[in-house]
Design a protein around this motif. Structure first.
Motif, PDB file in Angstrom:
ATOM      1  N   ALA A  26       0.833  -1.204   0.000  1.00 27.18           N
ATOM      2  CA  ALA A  26       0.000   0.000   0.000  1.00 27.18           C
ATOM      3  C   ALA A  26       0.870   1.257   0.000  1.00 27.18           C
ATOM      4  CB  ALA A  26      -0.929  -0.006   1.212  1.00 27.18           C
ATOM      5  N   LEU A  27       1.984   1.216   0.738  1.00 22.91           N
ATOM      6  CA  LEU A  27       2.898   2.364   0.734  1.00 22.91           C
ATOM      7  C   LEU A  27       3.542   2.527  -0.638  1.00 22.91           C
ATOM      8  CD1 LEU A  27       4.573   1.999   4.239  1.00 22.91           C
ATOM      9  CD2 LEU A  27       3.023   3.804   3.485  1.00 22.91           C
ATOM     10  N   LEU A  28       3.954   1.412  -1.224  1.00 17.61           N
ATOM     11  CA  LEU A  28       4.554   1.476  -2.565  1.00 17.61           C
ATOM     12  C   LEU A  28       3.582   2.093  -3.570  1.00 17.61           C
ATOM     13  CD1 LEU A  28       6.508  -1.865  -3.112  1.00 17.61           C
ATOM     14  CD2 LEU A  28       7.429   0.462  -3.061  1.00 17.61           C
ATOM     15  N   ALA A  29       2.314   1.735  -3.452  1.00 14.43           N
ATOM     16  CA  ALA A  29       1.312   2.210  -4.407  1.00 14.43           C
ATOM     17  C   ALA A  29       1.112   3.722  -4.334  1.00 14.43           C
ATOM     18  CB  ALA A  29      -0.014   1.499  -4.174  1.00 14.43           C
ATOM     19  N   GLU A  30       1.302   4.315  -3.161  1.00 11.29           N
ATOM     20  CA  GLU A  30       1.074   5.754  -3.027  1.00 11.29           C
ATOM     21  C   GLU A  30       2.356   6.569  -2.990  1.00 11.29           C
ATOM     22  OE1 GLU A  30      -1.088   6.643   0.587  1.00 11.29           O
ATOM     23  OE2 GLU A  30       0.127   5.284   1.770  1.00 11.29           O
ATOM     24  N   ALA A  31       3.502   5.926  -3.183  1.00 14.55           N
ATOM     25  CA  ALA A  31       4.797   6.594  -3.056  1.00 14.55           C
ATOM     26  C   ALA A  31       5.320   7.094  -4.393  1.00 14.55           C
ATOM     27  CB  ALA A  31       5.807   5.632  -2.441  1.00 14.55           C
ATOM     28  N   SER A  32       6.192   8.088  -4.300  1.00  8.72           N
ATOM     29  CA  SER A  32       6.907   8.573  -5.477  1.00  8.72           C
ATOM     30  C   SER A  32       8.321   8.966  -5.066  1.00  8.72           C
ATOM     31  CB  SER A  32       6.174   9.756  -6.121  1.00  8.72           C
ATOM     32  OG  SER A  32       6.064  10.821  -5.207  1.00  8.72           O
TER      33      SER A  32
END
Length: 192
Positions: free
Chosen positions: A5-11
């Motif tokens: 979930a963190l990967l999905a919202e990270a940049s």
């Protein structure tokens, strides 16, 4: 484990040279990458490789990585960032041949605190940043040892922060950091 979930919202703040996501997160830094503003050195670097997701006003993040890097100023850990002039980075940085557990707090200009941790080489290091009110409390440990306090730093409670793993290689090419975990947790209940 790297939280999907963190990967999905990270940049990325600055894209690294390479990224692999099998069995964790392997990040290869660009030579000359760093995060620092002015103090003592007189330069500004704002090209560290931070993979950041939103970080709340009452939140905590933990980042784990294998400490297997050895060159001058190689570094990895956790980055909390509001802007190019407001951020905190904490983790392990090699300085003068020794891995140092440290923290840089930047409010316009950077500061730096370190403590040697040569016995952490080859182990999994976890850096935890817990935000509540006007403070970020940074703790770290090797493997399953107890967390030790690294720093309590002021952060404006109104700032919108993003947080996550970071690495950089100010003096060389070829630094690859193996991040083994990135997770969001509840903030610490107490300082002590």
């Amino acid at each position: 484990m790297i939280d999907p979930a963190l990967l999905a919202e990270a940049s990325w703040t600055t894209p690294p040279a390479a990224v692999e996501q099998e069995g964790g997160l392997r990040v290869t830094a660009v030579e000359g990458s760093d995060a620092w503003r002015h103090t003592s050195y007189g330069f500004v670097h704002d090209d560290a490789h931070g993979l950041l997701a939103p970080f709340g006003a009452r939140d905590a993040v933990e980042v784990s990585f294998r400490l297997d890097f050895t060159e001058q100023f190689d570094q990895a850990g956790v980055l909390l960032r509001a802007s190019a002039s407001e951020w905190v980075k904490a983790g392990v940085e090699v300085s003068d041949g020794v891995p140092q557990l440290g923290c840089v707090v930047t409010h316009g200009t950077s500061d730096w605190s370190v403590a040697p941790v040569p016995d952490w080489v080859g182990r999994i290091v976890t850096v935890r940043a817990s935000r509540d009110g006007d403070a970020v409390t940074v703790r770290a440990r090797a493997d399953d040892e107890e967390f030790r306090l690294v720093r309590v730093a002021h952060v404006d409670p109104a700032l919108q922060l993003a947080a996550g793993p970071y690495c950089c290689a100010p003096t060389r090419a070829g630094l690859t950091v193996s991040f083994t975990a990135w997770r969001r947790t509840a903030p610490d209940l107490a300082l002590h």
